[in-house]
Design a protein around this motif. Structure first.
Motif, mmCIF file in Angstrom:
data_model
loop_
_atom_site.group_PDB
_atom_site.id
_atom_site.type_symbol
_atom_site.label_atom_id
_atom_site.label_comp_id
_atom_site.label_asym_id
_atom_site.label_seq_id
_atom_site.Cartn_x
_atom_site.Cartn_y
_atom_site.Cartn_z
ATOM 1 N N ASP A 87 28.516 52.649 33.025
ATOM 2 C CA ASP A 87 29.517 53.679 32.761
ATOM 3 C C ASP A 87 30.652 53.698 33.800
ATOM 4 O OD1 ASP A 87 28.072 54.987 31.005
ATOM 5 O OD2 ASP A 87 27.080 56.473 32.385
ATOM 6 N N GLU A 88 30.899 52.615 34.794
ATOM 7 C CA GLU A 88 31.663 52.408 35.483
ATOM 8 C C GLU A 88 32.066 50.994 35.408
ATOM 9 O OE1 GLU A 88 33.637 54.670 37.155
ATOM 10 O OE2 GLU A 88 32.198 56.186 36.880
ATOM 11 N N PRO A 89 32.838 50.786 34.450
ATOM 12 C CA PRO A 89 33.289 49.383 33.944
ATOM 13 C C PRO A 89 34.048 48.632 35.164
ATOM 14 C CG PRO A 89 34.618 50.574 32.524
ATOM 15 C CD PRO A 89 33.338 51.695 33.186
ATOM 16 N N ASP A 90 34.828 49.420 35.974
ATOM 17 C CA ASP A 90 35.617 48.913 36.864
ATOM 18 C C ASP A 90 35.550 50.155 38.045
ATOM 19 O OD1 ASP A 90 39.173 48.823 37.579
ATOM 20 O OD2 ASP A 90 37.555 47.713 38.752
ATOM 21 N N LYS A 91 35.196 49.745 39.201
ATOM 22 C CA LYS A 91 35.100 50.927 40.092
ATOM 23 C C LYS A 91 36.678 51.139 40.729
ATOM 24 C CE LYS A 91 30.946 51.616 40.573
ATOM 25 N NZ LYS A 91 30.366 52.875 40.082
ATOM 26 N N GLY A 92 37.501 50.367 40.051
ATOM 27 C CA GLY A 92 38.856 50.743 40.133
ATOM 28 C C GLY A 92 39.672 50.019 41.481
ATOM 29 N N HIS A 138 31.861 49.675 16.767
ATOM 30 C CA HIS A 138 30.837 48.724 16.517
ATOM 31 C C HIS A 138 31.466 47.246 16.989
ATOM 32 C CE1 HIS A 138 27.481 45.912 15.113
ATOM 33 N NE2 HIS A 138 28.472 45.242 14.559
ATOM 34 N N LEU A 139 32.769 46.953 16.623
ATOM 35 C CA LEU A 139 33.458 45.993 17.116
ATOM 36 C C LEU A 139 33.572 46.060 18.518
ATOM 37 C CD1 LEU A 139 35.030 43.044 16.865
ATOM 38 C CD2 LEU A 139 36.730 44.522 16.332
ATOM 39 N N ALA A 140 34.152 47.000 19.192
ATOM 40 C CA ALA A 140 34.411 47.413 20.647
ATOM 41 C C ALA A 140 33.027 47.234 21.280
ATOM 42 C CB ALA A 140 34.741 48.842 20.988
ATOM 43 N N SER A 170 32.607 44.344 24.488
ATOM 44 C CA SER A 170 32.112 44.896 25.992
ATOM 45 C C SER A 170 30.938 45.600 25.764
ATOM 46 C CB SER A 170 33.251 45.604 26.512
ATOM 47 O OG SER A 170 34.546 44.735 26.173
ATOM 48 N N PRO A 171 29.667 44.863 25.591
ATOM 49 C CA PRO A 171 28.538 45.537 25.624
ATOM 50 C C PRO A 171 28.186 46.199 26.800
ATOM 51 C CG PRO A 171 28.108 43.229 25.641
ATOM 52 C CD PRO A 171 29.707 43.481 25.455
ATOM 53 N N GLU A 172 28.736 45.694 28.003
ATOM 54 C CA GLU A 172 28.392 46.423 29.425
ATOM 55 C C GLU A 172 28.988 47.752 29.468
ATOM 56 O OE1 GLU A 172 32.267 44.286 29.769
ATOM 57 O OE2 GLU A 172 30.174 43.863 28.846
ATOM 58 N N ARG A 173 30.158 47.828 28.864
ATOM 59 C CA ARG A 173 30.924 49.159 28.980
ATOM 60 C C ARG A 173 30.694 50.151 27.810
ATOM 61 N NH1 ARG A 173 36.810 46.563 29.140
ATOM 62 N NH2 ARG A 173 37.485 48.712 29.112
ATOM 63 N N LEU A 174 30.082 49.817 26.647
ATOM 64 C CA LEU A 174 30.059 50.667 25.438
ATOM 65 C C LEU A 174 28.521 50.587 24.818
ATOM 66 C CD1 LEU A 174 33.195 49.968 25.107
ATOM 67 C CD2 LEU A 174 32.895 51.002 23.036
ATOM 68 N N GLY A 175 27.970 49.503 25.139
ATOM 69 C CA GLY A 175 26.536 49.148 24.267
ATOM 70 C C GLY A 175 25.478 49.385 25.177
ATOM 71 N N ALA A 176 25.592 49.303 26.635
ATOM 72 C CA ALA A 176 24.338 49.355 27.279
ATOM 73 C C ALA A 176 23.443 50.625 27.165
ATOM 74 C CB ALA A 176 24.766 49.380 28.893
#
Length: 456
Positions: free
Chosen positions: A229-234, A428-430, A434-440
Motif C-alpha cells: 500500500d506504500e509503493p514508495d515511502k517517498g 487489469h492492465l495496470a 505493477s502487481p506490488e502496487r495494485l494487485g497484491a
C-alpha cells in the motif's frame, strides 16, 4: 468459561464478517463524515433551485453561471493536490470545510450573475479540496484490507446520511414555509463548520509524515516497487519533479485513463435511467426513482459486508470483474425495447441490482488504489487528477446522453459499453504492470490493523 479475551475474539470475527473497520478512537471522524454528508443531502434538493427561489435570476442565468464556475474551478484541483502533499490531508480537510462554510453563507448574498459565479466558485473549490484530501486522510488511518473497510464503511454511512438529509431537506421545502430554503443553507453551513472542528480535533493522533530525504542508492519509484500500500515511502522533491514523476509513471497514466473511462458507468442510475426509461421508453416516472432508492439501500445494507468478502482478492481484479457486471447492466437495458412493459420493469430492477453489486465491489477498491498507487510525496497530486476524471464525466455525460438517448439509443449503449470495458481492461492492465502496487492480495484478519490510536 470464556474470558474477556474470547469475547473480544468473537467480537473481532463478527466485525470482520460485517466488514466494519477498527473504529476505536475514531468516533469524531465517523461523526464528521456523517454530519457533513447529512448537510450535503439536505442541500441536494436546493442545489440549483435556491437561486431561483431567492433571486431574480433566470434558469438560463443560473445554468450558465453554474457551468462557468465549474470550468473556473477545474485548475484548482492540482493546487488542492499540492496543498495535501505539502500540509497534509488533515489540514486540507479542515480548510475544505471552512471554505465550504464561507461559501454556503455567501449564498445568502447572491443578487447577480457575477456574485453567483463567485460564490459557486468558492463552494466548488472546497469540493476540489475534499476529493484530494479525504482518500489521503483515510490512507493515513489504515492500511491493507483495513483501508478498504474504511472506504466501504464510510461510503455506506455517507449514503445513509445523504438519504436522511435529503428527506429532511425535501420535507422542509414541501412545508411551503418561505424561509425553508434559507434555513437549509444556514444548516448546511453549520454542519460544515462543525465538521471542520471535528477534523481539526479528531480524537486520535493522525500524522502526515513528510517524504524522507532523497537516498541516492534507492531505486527510482517510477521504475522500482515498494510496499503493497506504500509503493514508495517517498522522497522529498520539488513540486515540478513530483508532477514529472507522475507523468513518467506508466502505471499511473494507465490508471488515470482507466478511471476516466470507467466512471462514465456511474451515470447510469443518476442521469441515463431517468431520461431513457421515462422520456425514451415511456415507462412510469416512479421507476427510475425507485431504482435509485434500491441502489442506495443496497449500498447502505451490503457495502461493508461485500467488501469484507472480497478482502483476499486483488484490487485490480475486483475492479475488472465489477466492470463485467456493469457491462451486464448495459446489455440488459439495451434489450428493453424488445420486451413487454411488465417484463421490462423486472429487467430494470435486475439491471440496477447488477450495477449496484458492481458499484459496491469497485468503489472501495478504486479509492484504495487511488490513495496508494502514487508515490507518497505525490499522493495528493494524483488524487486531484483522479477527482478531475469524475468532473469530466459529470460535464460531458449529460451532453452525451442528451445527444444520443432519443434517436441513437443503441449508439449510446455501445459508447457506454466501450468506456466501461476500457476502464475494466485498464485496471487489469495496470495490475499486471505493477502487481506490488495494485494487485497484491490483502489480509483480512485483524492482525493487519494498526496499533491502538493515541488520543490527542
Amino acid at each position: 468459561m470464556s474470558g474477556p479475551a474470547d469475547a473480544a475474539s468473537r467480537r473481532s470475527r463478527r466485525l470482520d464478517r460485517l466488514g466494519i473497520p477498527h473504529l476505536s478512537g475514531s468516533g469524531r471522524i465517523v461523526a464528521a463524515t456523517a454530519l457533513d454528508s447529512f448537510g450535503v443531502g439536505m442541500f441536494i434538493p436546493l442545489n440549483f433551485l435556491f437561486f431561483l427561489l431567492t433571486t431574480d435570476l433566470t434558469v438560463q442565468q443560473v445554468g450558465y453561471g453554474t457551468s462557468l464556475a465549474t470550468l473556473l474551478s477545474l485548475p484548482v484541483a492540482p493546487l488542492a493536490g499540492i496543498a495535501v502533499d505539502r500540509w497534509g490531508p488533515k489540514a486540507s480537510l479542515v480548510a475544505n470545510n471552512v471554505l465550504a462554510t464561507v461559501g454556503y453563507l455567501c449564498y445568502l448574498l447572491v443578487d447577480s450573475q457575477v456574485s453567483l459565479v463567485v460564490v459557486l466558485f468558492l463552494v466548488l473549490c472546497a469540493e476540489r479540496m475534499y476529493w484530494a484530501s479525504w482518500p489521503a486522510f483515510v490512507a493515513d488511518l489504515a492500511h491493507g484490507a483495513e483501508l478498504d473497510r474504511w472506504y466501504a464503511f464510510t461510503a455506506a454511512g455517507k449514503n445513509a446520511s445523504v438519504s436522511l438529509g435529503g428527506a429532511v431537506g425535501g420535507a422542509l421545502l414541501a412545508s411551503g414555509w418561505s424561509g425553508a430554503a434559507v434555513l437549509i443553507v444556514v444548516l448546511n453551513a453549520g454542519t460544515s463548520a462543525v465538521t471542520a472542528l471535528l477534523f481539526a480535533f479528531p480524537g486520535r493522533r493522525i500524522e502526515h509524515t513528510p517524504a524522507p530525504a532523497a537516498d541516492p542508492t534507492a531505486p527510482d519509484p517510477v521504475r522500482g516497487a515498494g510496499g503493497r500500500d506504500e509503493p514508495d515511502k517517498g522522497r522529498e522533491t520539488s513540486e515540478g519533479s513530483s508532477w514529472r514523476a507522475l507523468a513518467r509513471d506508466r502505471t499511473i497514466l494507465v490508471l488515470i485513463g482507466a478511471q476516466a473511462a470507467f466512471v462514465f458507468a456511474w451515470l447510469i442510475p443518476t442521469i441515463i435511467l431517468p431520461v431513457y426509461l421515462v422520456e425514451v421508453r415511456g415507462l412510469p416516472a416512479w421507476l427510475p426513482s425507485t431504482a435509485l432508492t434500491l441502489n442506495s439501500l443496497l449500498i447502505v445494507l451490503a457495502q461493508s459486508a461485500l467488501t469484507a468478502r472480497l478482502g483476499t482478492c486483488r484490487r485490480s481484479r475486483v475492479i475488472a470483474w465489477s466492470s463485467v457486471l456493469m457491462l451486464g447492466t448495459v446489455l440488459l437495458l439495451a434489450l428493453l425495447p424488445v420486451l413487454s412493459s411488465g417484463t421490462g420493469v423486472v429487467l430494470v430492477y435486475t439491471a440496477v441490482l447488477l450495477f449496484s453489486v458492481g458499484q459496491m465491489a469497485a468503489t472501495p477498491a478504486m479509492t484504495a488504489v487511488s490513495a496508494t498507487a502514487a508515490p507518497r510525496h505525490a499522493r495528493g497530486r494524483y488524487l486531484s487528477m483522479v477527482s478531475l476524471t469524475w468532473t469530466v464525466s459529470a460535464i460531458t455525460g449529460p451532453a452525451l446522453v442528451g445527444s444520443l438517448a432519443e434517436r441513437h439509443t443503441l449508439v449510446l449503449w455501445a459508447v457506454l459499453a466501450a468506456l466501461t470495458a476500457a476502464g475494466g481492461l485498464g485496471y487489469h492492465l495496470a495490475g499486471r504492470m505493477s502487481p506490488e502496487r495494485l494487485g497484491a492480495p490483502r489480509a483480512t484478519r485483524r492482525r493487519d490493523r494498526p496499533a491502538e490510536p493515541r488520543t490527542t
